[in-house]
Design a protein around this motif. Structure first.
Motif, mmCIF file in Angstrom:
data_model
loop_
_atom_site.group_PDB
_atom_site.id
_atom_site.type_symbol
_atom_site.label_atom_id
_atom_site.label_comp_id
_atom_site.label_asym_id
_atom_site.label_seq_id
_atom_site.Cartn_x
_atom_site.Cartn_y
_atom_site.Cartn_z
ATOM 1 N N VAL A 199 -27.795 -15.659 29.426
ATOM 2 C CA VAL A 199 -28.057 -14.375 29.942
ATOM 3 C C VAL A 199 -27.135 -13.404 28.729
ATOM 4 O O VAL A 199 -26.070 -13.865 28.478
ATOM 5 C CB VAL A 199 -27.722 -13.738 31.316
ATOM 6 N N ALA A 200 -27.969 -12.468 28.281
ATOM 7 C CA ALA A 200 -27.167 -11.712 27.522
ATOM 8 C C ALA A 200 -26.528 -10.258 28.185
ATOM 9 O O ALA A 200 -27.236 -9.572 28.577
ATOM 10 C CB ALA A 200 -28.184 -11.056 26.419
ATOM 11 N N GLY A 249 -41.526 -5.669 31.114
ATOM 12 C CA GLY A 249 -41.816 -7.028 30.785
ATOM 13 C C GLY A 249 -40.819 -8.130 30.910
ATOM 14 O O GLY A 249 -41.006 -9.272 30.681
ATOM 15 N N ASN A 250 -39.633 -7.615 30.626
ATOM 16 C CA ASN A 250 -38.339 -8.405 30.278
ATOM 17 C C ASN A 250 -37.976 -8.900 31.727
ATOM 18 O O ASN A 250 -37.983 -8.494 33.028
ATOM 19 C CB ASN A 250 -37.169 -7.478 29.982
ATOM 20 N N ILE A 251 -37.567 -10.267 31.577
ATOM 21 C CA ILE A 251 -36.953 -10.992 32.863
ATOM 22 C C ILE A 251 -35.493 -10.953 32.717
ATOM 23 O O ILE A 251 -34.720 -11.264 31.909
ATOM 24 C CB ILE A 251 -37.417 -12.383 32.718
ATOM 25 N N VAL A 252 -34.933 -10.157 33.808
ATOM 26 C CA VAL A 252 -33.369 -10.041 33.878
ATOM 27 C C VAL A 252 -33.054 -10.249 35.288
ATOM 28 O O VAL A 252 -33.632 -10.572 36.165
ATOM 29 C CB VAL A 252 -33.251 -8.408 33.748
ATOM 30 N N ASP A 253 -31.579 -10.463 35.492
ATOM 31 C CA ASP A 253 -31.002 -10.915 36.341
ATOM 32 C C ASP A 253 -30.752 -9.619 37.268
ATOM 33 O O ASP A 253 -31.236 -8.358 37.049
ATOM 34 C CB ASP A 253 -29.549 -11.678 36.358
ATOM 35 N N MET A 254 -29.935 -9.658 38.534
ATOM 36 C CA MET A 254 -29.676 -8.588 39.349
ATOM 37 C C MET A 254 -29.126 -7.531 39.015
ATOM 38 O O MET A 254 -28.987 -6.357 39.152
ATOM 39 C CB MET A 254 -29.097 -9.171 40.570
ATOM 40 N N ASN A 255 -28.493 -7.659 37.867
ATOM 41 C CA ASN A 255 -27.365 -6.804 37.019
ATOM 42 C C ASN A 255 -28.332 -6.214 35.776
ATOM 43 O O ASN A 255 -27.451 -5.395 34.907
ATOM 44 C CB ASN A 255 -26.241 -7.099 36.858
ATOM 45 N N GLY A 256 -29.413 -6.404 35.540
ATOM 46 C CA GLY A 256 -30.160 -6.089 34.332
ATOM 47 C C GLY A 256 -29.798 -6.995 33.129
ATOM 48 O O GLY A 256 -30.559 -6.459 32.081
ATOM 49 N N ASN A 257 -28.987 -7.986 33.242
ATOM 50 C CA ASN A 257 -28.806 -8.883 31.850
ATOM 51 C C ASN A 257 -29.980 -9.597 31.651
ATOM 52 O O ASN A 257 -30.644 -10.395 32.540
ATOM 53 C CB ASN A 257 -27.682 -9.667 32.276
ATOM 54 N N ARG A 258 -30.448 -9.561 30.293
ATOM 55 C CA ARG A 258 -31.509 -10.354 29.815
ATOM 56 C C ARG A 258 -31.698 -12.042 29.888
ATOM 57 O O ARG A 258 -30.504 -12.322 29.408
ATOM 58 C CB ARG A 258 -32.019 -9.663 28.757
ATOM 59 N N LEU A 259 -32.589 -12.757 30.388
ATOM 60 C CA LEU A 259 -32.669 -14.143 30.406
ATOM 61 C C LEU A 259 -33.158 -14.458 28.873
ATOM 62 O O LEU A 259 -33.883 -13.872 28.502
ATOM 63 C CB LEU A 259 -33.632 -14.637 31.476
ATOM 64 N N ILE A 260 -32.314 -15.520 28.312
ATOM 65 C CA ILE A 260 -32.606 -15.661 26.837
ATOM 66 C C ILE A 260 -33.318 -17.066 26.907
ATOM 67 O O ILE A 260 -33.245 -17.921 27.584
ATOM 68 C CB ILE A 260 -31.080 -16.125 26.356
ATOM 69 N N GLY A 261 -34.456 -17.081 26.259
ATOM 70 C CA GLY A 261 -35.272 -18.065 25.791
ATOM 71 C C GLY A 261 -35.172 -18.641 24.338
ATOM 72 O O GLY A 261 -34.027 -18.123 23.568
ATOM 73 N N GLU A 262 -36.040 -19.646 24.148
ATOM 74 C CA GLU A 262 -35.682 -20.181 22.545
ATOM 75 C C GLU A 262 -36.100 -19.051 21.550
ATOM 76 O O GLU A 262 -35.570 -19.193 20.415
ATOM 77 C CB GLU A 262 -36.849 -21.416 22.295
#
Length: 257
Positions: free
Chosen positions: A104-105, A129-142
């Motif tokens: 996560v970023a 449309g961004n996938i984020v965790d409960m704190n708004g940190n973005r999930l990283i993909g390839e």
């Protein structure tokens, strides 16, 4: 006797630290992706005691044995064993089975992003449309930050981490593992950063959509340990009280003779 005070104090300080760690484990028993912390205990190195300036020994210094100065904290370490998987049915809840971490970023106060690693798969989708965790940190993909079309009606995440929106491949979740977990530094409750010297390796974990990984804390075991620690702390307290009473007698009673 004064050495007895010091030895008992080191025991109390050690048990207090152990109690702090267990309390934190219990507080996070329901935290998704939390990994239990533990601490090792070790004794101080033995030192050689020597008799000095003793007239009965003609003032010759001679060894009289070994002396230990008490106990000290060893290493605080994290137990990375797999936690149980709980089904939630939520589209963006994802759990890892096997070794590996999500990336996560996380943005700092200056807006600069840093990559952290976590087992917490409680994600959601923002209005953009961004996938984020409960704190708004973005999930990283390839391909970087994972983003899906906001009008997509069917989001599917395969076991290998591939993300599909209405049957179209959008991205693949980047899952990372490490050669040695000793190079991971805990950040918060369930995130980690890699310190200098760490080596990333391909992850073997499989992805489960609609699940989250629970904490690996055994509440019953932690409660038993807490009781044992409390008793050890009280025992050290009694040692200090006994030594203090003996010193009081030596100063106030024997000194009068």
């Amino acid at each position: 006797m004064v050495r007895g005070l010091y030895t008992a104090w080191t025991g109390m300080a050690n048990e207090q630290k152990r109690l702090d760690i267990i309390s934190n484990n219990l507080a996070n028993a329901a935290t998704v992706g939390y990994k239990q912390d533990n601490v090792t205990t070790q004794s101080f190195d033995d030192v050689l005691t020597i008799k000095i300036k003793d007239a009965s020994e003609l003032y010759h210094e001679r060894p009289i044995g070994k002396m230990n100065l008490g106990v000290k904290l060893g290493e605080v370490y994290t137990n990375f064993e797999q936690g149980s998987l709980r089904e939630t049915g939520n589209t963006f809840d994802i759990a890892l089975e096997g070794k590996g971490f999500f990336q996560v970023a996380v943005a700092n106060n200056n807006g600069n992003e840093q990559i952290f690693y976590t087992r917490d798969g409680s994600f959601t989708m923002t209005h953009e449309g961004n996938i984020v965790d409960m704190n708004g940190n973005r999930l990283i993909g390839e391909g970087g930050n994972i983003s899906v079309p906001v009008d997509a009606s069917d989001i599917v995440i395969d076991r290998d981490g591939s993300v599909y929106a209405d049957g179209v491949l959008v991205d693949k979740i980047l899952i990372t593992d490490f050669e040695d977990y000793n190079y991971l530094k805990k950040y918060g409750e369930n995130m980690y950063s890699m310190v200098e010297g760490g080596t990333q390796i391909p992850a073997e974990a499989s992805v489960h959509q609609g699940f989250t990984e629970q904490s690996n804390v055994n509440v019953v075991s932690e409660m038993v340990n807490m009781i044992a620690i409390t008793r050890a702390y009280e025992a050290n307290q009694k040692v200090i009280q006994t030594v203090d009473s003996t010193l009081d007698q030596a100063v106030n009673s024997v000194g009068k003779v």
